[in-house]
Write a protein that holds these residues in place. Structure first.
Motif, PDB file in Angstrom:
ATOM      1  N   MET A  48       0.754  -1.150  -0.177  1.00  0.00           N
ATOM      2  CA  MET A  48      -0.203  -0.079   0.078  1.00  0.00           C
ATOM      3  C   MET A  48       0.761   1.335   0.108  1.00  0.00           C
ATOM      4  SD  MET A  48      -3.076   1.812   0.248  1.00  0.00           S
ATOM      5  CE  MET A  48      -3.528   3.343   0.959  1.00  0.00           C
ATOM      6  N   SER A  49       1.948   1.256   0.704  1.00  0.00           N
ATOM      7  CA  SER A  49       2.855   2.530   0.986  1.00  0.00           C
ATOM      8  C   SER A  49       3.433   2.824  -0.460  1.00  0.00           C
ATOM      9  CB  SER A  49       3.909   2.050   2.071  1.00  0.00           C
ATOM     10  OG  SER A  49       3.329   2.233   3.168  1.00  0.00           O
ATOM     11  N   LEU A  50       3.827   1.979  -0.988  1.00  0.00           N
ATOM     12  CA  LEU A  50       4.730   2.058  -2.342  1.00  0.00           C
ATOM     13  C   LEU A  50       3.463   2.268  -3.574  1.00  0.00           C
ATOM     14  CD1 LEU A  50       7.738  -0.173  -2.118  1.00  0.00           C
ATOM     15  CD2 LEU A  50       7.727   2.476  -1.778  1.00  0.00           C
ATOM     16  N   SER A  51       2.478   1.466  -3.577  1.00  0.00           N
ATOM     17  CA  SER A  51       1.692   1.629  -4.494  1.00  0.00           C
ATOM     18  C   SER A  51       0.832   2.868  -4.455  1.00  0.00           C
ATOM     19  CB  SER A  51       0.639   0.259  -4.587  1.00  0.00           C
ATOM     20  OG  SER A  51      -0.216   0.728  -3.493  1.00  0.00           O
ATOM     21  N   ALA A  52       0.592   3.464  -3.399  1.00  0.00           N
ATOM     22  CA  ALA A  52      -0.058   4.803  -3.284  1.00  0.00           C
ATOM     23  C   ALA A  52       1.039   6.024  -3.843  1.00  0.00           C
ATOM     24  CB  ALA A  52      -0.276   5.313  -1.979  1.00  0.00           C
ATOM     25  N   ALA A  53       2.191   5.812  -3.605  1.00  0.00           N
ATOM     26  CA  ALA A  53       3.126   6.873  -4.277  1.00  0.00           C
ATOM     27  C   ALA A  53       3.248   6.584  -5.691  1.00  0.00           C
ATOM     28  CB  ALA A  53       4.351   6.705  -3.482  1.00  0.00           C
ATOM     29  N   LEU A  54       3.513   5.236  -6.160  1.00  0.00           N
ATOM     30  CA  LEU A  54       3.380   5.050  -7.639  1.00  0.00           C
ATOM     31  C   LEU A  54       2.380   5.404  -8.578  1.00  0.00           C
ATOM     32  CD1 LEU A  54       5.559   1.847  -7.084  1.00  0.00           C
ATOM     33  CD2 LEU A  54       6.632   3.967  -7.638  1.00  0.00           C
ATOM     34  N   ASN A  55       1.438   5.025  -7.774  1.00  0.00           N
ATOM     35  CA  ASN A  55       0.001   5.582  -8.841  1.00  0.00           C
ATOM     36  C   ASN A  55      -0.285   6.984  -8.404  1.00  0.00           C
ATOM     37  OD1 ASN A  55      -0.797   2.735  -9.396  1.00  0.00           O
ATOM     38  ND2 ASN A  55      -1.625   2.236  -7.391  1.00  0.00           N
ATOM     39  N   TRP A  56       0.171   7.536  -7.651  1.00  0.00           N
ATOM     40  CA  TRP A  56      -0.108   8.904  -7.420  1.00  0.00           C
ATOM     41  C   TRP A  56       1.050   9.853  -8.205  1.00  0.00           C
ATOM     42  CZ3 TRP A  56      -0.358  11.836  -2.026  1.00  0.00           C
ATOM     43  CH2 TRP A  56      -0.654  13.019  -2.147  1.00  0.00           C
ATOM     44  N   GLY A  57       2.272   8.955  -8.447  1.00  0.00           N
ATOM     45  CA  GLY A  57       3.350   9.772  -8.821  1.00  0.00           C
ATOM     46  C   GLY A  57       4.142  10.769  -8.075  1.00  0.00           C
ATOM     47  N   MET A  58       4.188  10.345  -6.810  1.00  0.00           N
ATOM     48  CA  MET A  58       4.864  11.127  -5.744  1.00  0.00           C
ATOM     49  C   MET A  58       6.272  10.866  -6.085  1.00  0.00           C
ATOM     50  SD  MET A  58       5.063  10.494  -1.470  1.00  0.00           S
ATOM     51  CE  MET A  58       3.181  11.077  -1.317  1.00  0.00           C
ATOM     52  N   ALA A  59       7.180  11.904  -6.107  1.00  0.00           N
ATOM     53  CA  ALA A  59       8.666  12.075  -6.238  1.00  0.00           C
ATOM     54  C   ALA A  59       9.524  11.563  -5.169  1.00  0.00           C
ATOM     55  CB  ALA A  59       8.943  13.264  -7.018  1.00  0.00           C
ATOM     56  N   GLU A  60      10.632  11.269  -5.454  1.00  0.00           N
ATOM     57  CA  GLU A  60      11.789  11.256  -4.423  1.00  0.00           C
ATOM     58  C   GLU A  60      11.800  12.648  -3.835  1.00  0.00           C
ATOM     59  OE1 GLU A  60      16.607  10.109  -3.701  1.00  0.00           O
ATOM     60  OE2 GLU A  60      15.401   9.692  -5.600  1.00  0.00           O
ATOM     61  N   GLY A  61      12.005  12.905  -2.381  1.00  0.00           N
ATOM     62  CA  GLY A  61      11.906  14.163  -1.939  1.00  0.00           C
ATOM     63  C   GLY A  61      10.656  14.862  -1.833  1.00  0.00           C
ATOM     64  N   ALA A  62       9.663  14.011  -1.779  1.00  0.00           N
ATOM     65  CA  ALA A  62       8.371  14.823  -1.616  1.00  0.00           C
ATOM     66  C   ALA A  62       8.205  15.620  -0.346  1.00  0.00           C
ATOM     67  CB  ALA A  62       7.156  13.674  -1.921  1.00  0.00           C
ATOM     68  N   VAL A  63       7.433  16.470  -0.237  1.00  0.00           N
ATOM     69  CA  VAL A  63       7.128  17.363   0.854  1.00  0.00           C
ATOM     70  C   VAL A  63       5.520  16.998   0.979  1.00  0.00           C
ATOM     71  CG1 VAL A  63       7.137  19.656   2.010  1.00  0.00           C
ATOM     72  CG2 VAL A  63       8.820  18.981   0.409  1.00  0.00           C
ATOM     73  N   TYR A  64       5.182  16.269   2.224  1.00  0.00           N
ATOM     74  CA  TYR A  64       3.678  16.024   2.314  1.00  0.00           C
ATOM     75  C   TYR A  64       3.226  16.599   3.373  1.00  0.00           C
ATOM     76  CZ  TYR A  64      -0.327  12.997   2.773  1.00  0.00           C
ATOM     77  OH  TYR A  64      -1.630  12.430   3.153  1.00  0.00           O
ATOM     78  N   LEU A  65       2.005  17.309   3.017  1.00  0.00           N
ATOM     79  CA  LEU A  65       1.170  18.137   4.057  1.00  0.00           C
ATOM     80  C   LEU A  65       0.385  17.207   4.855  1.00  0.00           C
ATOM     81  CD1 LEU A  65       0.954  20.815   5.557  1.00  0.00           C
ATOM     82  CD2 LEU A  65      -0.724  21.335   3.515  1.00  0.00           C
ATOM     83  N   TRP A  66       0.321  16.962   5.988  1.00  0.00           N
ATOM     84  CA  TRP A  66      -0.832  16.100   6.844  1.00  0.00           C
ATOM     85  C   TRP A  66      -1.967  16.938   7.025  1.00  0.00           C
ATOM     86  CZ3 TRP A  66      -0.674  11.431   7.098  1.00  0.00           C
ATOM     87  CH2 TRP A  66       0.361  10.359   6.893  1.00  0.00           C
ATOM     88  N   THR A  67      -2.983  16.687   6.080  1.00  0.00           N
ATOM     89  CA  THR A  67      -4.595  17.442   6.306  1.00  0.00           C
ATOM     90  C   THR A  67      -5.103  16.127   6.689  1.00  0.00           C
ATOM     91  OG1 THR A  67      -5.100  17.222   3.949  1.00  0.00           O
ATOM     92  CG2 THR A  67      -4.024  19.324   5.025  1.00  0.00           C
ATOM     93  N   LEU A  68      -4.816  15.189   6.446  1.00  0.00           N
ATOM     94  CA  LEU A  68      -5.425  13.730   6.614  1.00  0.00           C
ATOM     95  C   LEU A  68      -5.080  13.108   7.909  1.00  0.00           C
ATOM     96  CD1 LEU A  68      -7.536  11.783   5.251  1.00  0.00           C
ATOM     97  CD2 LEU A  68      -5.541  10.726   4.332  1.00  0.00           C
ATOM     98  N   PRO A  69      -5.605  12.519   8.735  1.00  0.00           N
ATOM     99  CA  PRO A  69      -5.109  12.042  10.037  1.00  0.00           C
ATOM    100  C   PRO A  69      -4.285  10.756   9.577  1.00  0.00           C
ATOM    101  CG  PRO A  69      -7.406  12.287  10.360  1.00  0.00           C
ATOM    102  CD  PRO A  69      -7.227  12.545   8.911  1.00  0.00           C
ATOM    103  N   MET A  70      -2.913  10.530  10.196  1.00  0.00           N
ATOM    104  CA  MET A  70      -2.268   9.553  10.003  1.00  0.00           C
ATOM    105  C   MET A  70      -2.958   8.043  10.127  1.00  0.00           C
ATOM    106  SD  MET A  70       1.494  10.726  11.323  1.00  0.00           S
ATOM    107  CE  MET A  70       2.091  12.276  10.790  1.00  0.00           C
ATOM    108  N   PHE A  71      -3.777   8.134  11.135  1.00  0.00           N
ATOM    109  CA  PHE A  71      -4.620   6.926  11.291  1.00  0.00           C
ATOM    110  C   PHE A  71      -5.822   6.634  10.383  1.00  0.00           C
ATOM    111  CE2 PHE A  71      -6.529  10.181  14.148  1.00  0.00           C
ATOM    112  CZ  PHE A  71      -7.858  10.007  13.676  1.00  0.00           C
ATOM    113  N   HIS A  72      -5.778   7.427   9.485  1.00  0.00           N
ATOM    114  CA  HIS A  72      -7.031   7.272   8.606  1.00  0.00           C
ATOM    115  C   HIS A  72      -6.601   5.925   7.728  1.00  0.00           C
ATOM    116  CE1 HIS A  72      -9.448   8.209   5.130  1.00  0.00           C
ATOM    117  NE2 HIS A  72     -10.298   8.903   5.900  1.00  0.00           N
ATOM    118  N   CYS A  73      -7.679   5.253   7.089  1.00  0.00           N
ATOM    119  CA  CYS A  73      -7.351   4.272   6.439  1.00  0.00           C
ATOM    120  C   CYS A  73      -6.507   4.226   5.094  1.00  0.00           C
ATOM    121  CB  CYS A  73      -8.677   3.427   5.693  1.00  0.00           C
ATOM    122  SG  CYS A  73      -9.874   4.702   4.899  1.00  0.00           S
ATOM    123  N   ASN A  74      -6.644   5.731   4.559  1.00  0.00           N
ATOM    124  CA  ASN A  74      -5.727   6.123   3.440  1.00  0.00           C
ATOM    125  C   ASN A  74      -4.714   6.971   3.916  1.00  0.00           C
ATOM    126  OD1 ASN A  74      -7.400   4.927   1.461  1.00  0.00           O
ATOM    127  ND2 ASN A  74      -8.696   6.595   1.163  1.00  0.00           N
TER     128      ASN A  74
END
Length: 106
Positions: free
Chosen positions: A1-27
């Motif tokens: 799930m961790s890698l597929s979400a990033a690969l499907n989303w196109g997340m790049a190396e060195g991404a800067v991710y803003l947490w608006t979704l709770p870390m315990f959320h299913c996604n």
């Protein structure tokens, strides 16, 4: 799930991710591992408000964030005092759960 979400989303190396979704959320619970795998940066906020989101995007050069439809709606309908525009760069946004409101044109 961790890698597929990033690969499907196109997340790049060195991404800067803003947490608006709770870390315990299913996604959201896999993104800490995703960011570790991609040498990314986590940006956490005390309150999820349109003003805080726009400010974090500008200040920390956020590249990605996930948000519930209600959060996306608050961004779209933010008052001019809350909005920092134009944004300095493109931000990749992901949403899930409920259908986005009509004002979010995907």
């Amino acid at each position: 799930m961790s890698l597929s979400a990033a690969l499907n989303w196109g997340m790049a190396e060195g991404a800067v991710y803003l947490w608006t979704l709770p870390m315990f959320h299913c996604n959201g619970w896999c993104y800490p591992w995703t960011l570790a795998a991609f040498c990314g940066t986590n940006i956490c906020m005390r309150q999820v408000t349109a003003k805080a989101i726009y400010a974090a995007i500008a200040k920390y050069k956020v590249t990605n964030f996930c948000a519930a439809p209600v959060v996306l709606n608050s961004i779209v309908n933010a008052s001019p005092e809350e909005v920092i525009l134009p944004l300095p760069h493109v931000v990749e946004v992901n949403t899930a759960g409920a259908a986005p409101p009509p004002s979010i044109d995907c």
